[in-house]
Scaffold this motif. Sequence first.
Motif, mmCIF file in Angstrom:
data_model
loop_
_atom_site.group_PDB
_atom_site.id
_atom_site.type_symbol
_atom_site.label_atom_id
_atom_site.label_comp_id
_atom_site.label_asym_id
_atom_site.label_seq_id
_atom_site.Cartn_x
_atom_site.Cartn_y
_atom_site.Cartn_z
ATOM 1 N N ILE A 184 -0.740 -18.358 44.168
ATOM 2 C CA ILE A 184 -1.364 -18.354 45.492
ATOM 3 C C ILE A 184 -0.368 -17.778 46.479
ATOM 4 C CG2 ILE A 184 -2.365 -19.745 47.336
ATOM 5 C CD1 ILE A 184 -3.227 -21.743 45.156
ATOM 6 N N LYS A 208 -7.477 -10.029 39.994
ATOM 7 C CA LYS A 208 -7.012 -10.123 38.609
ATOM 8 C C LYS A 208 -5.909 -9.096 38.426
ATOM 9 C CE LYS A 208 -8.471 -10.269 33.862
ATOM 10 N NZ LYS A 208 -9.611 -10.387 32.957
ATOM 11 N N GLN A 244 -9.574 -13.474 45.549
ATOM 12 C CA GLN A 244 -8.797 -13.443 44.316
ATOM 13 C C GLN A 244 -8.742 -12.041 43.723
ATOM 14 O OE1 GLN A 244 -11.095 -16.584 42.300
ATOM 15 N NE2 GLN A 244 -9.165 -17.686 42.142
ATOM 16 N N SER A 249 -6.570 -20.093 40.063
ATOM 17 C CA SER A 249 -5.511 -19.155 40.448
ATOM 18 C C SER A 249 -4.180 -19.609 39.872
ATOM 19 C CB SER A 249 -5.393 -19.070 41.975
ATOM 20 O OG SER A 249 -6.596 -18.628 42.541
ATOM 21 N N ARG A 257 -4.525 -15.509 44.095
ATOM 22 C CA ARG A 257 -5.308 -15.739 45.315
ATOM 23 C C ARG A 257 -4.442 -15.370 46.514
ATOM 24 N NH1 ARG A 257 -9.589 -17.990 47.095
ATOM 25 N NH2 ARG A 257 -10.131 -19.015 45.143
ATOM 26 N N ILE A 269 -4.596 -14.510 37.529
ATOM 27 C CA ILE A 269 -5.434 -14.516 38.724
ATOM 28 C C ILE A 269 -4.572 -14.903 39.917
ATOM 29 C CG2 ILE A 269 -7.460 -15.509 39.860
ATOM 30 C CD1 ILE A 269 -8.170 -13.911 37.357
ATOM 31 N N GLU A 307 -12.185 -18.516 40.201
ATOM 32 C CA GLU A 307 -11.395 -18.732 38.992
ATOM 33 C C GLU A 307 -10.156 -19.549 39.353
ATOM 34 O OE1 GLU A 307 -12.442 -17.572 36.031
ATOM 35 O OE2 GLU A 307 -14.173 -16.663 37.006
#
Length: 93
Positions: free
Chosen positions: A69, A12, A10, A66, A4, A2, A64
């Motif tokens: 980031i 996937k 976010q 992350s 961000r 995941i 979710e």
Amino acid sequence: MIVRIMGEGQVKLADSHFAELDTLDDELLAEMETGDEAGFRRTLHALLHKVRELGEPLPDDSLEPSELILPSPDATLDEVRSLLSDTGLIPPA
């Protein structure tokens, strides 16, 4: 994994894309070290574009944890420097 993107949400992303993103991250780190503002901006946008292209956006109401980031597209070189570890935005696998 995941990912961000600050200020966007976010995404996937399959772990198989990690190497491709790591290459862009290495370029970004090199441009930051030399102070290449134009190169930094170009590579940051390429990295974010690649994440958006390869990933699947999560719903806005989903939150979710992350694993990665990334800065917003309008982040400055100094702002991104403060986010970096010694290895770049993307930690080694």
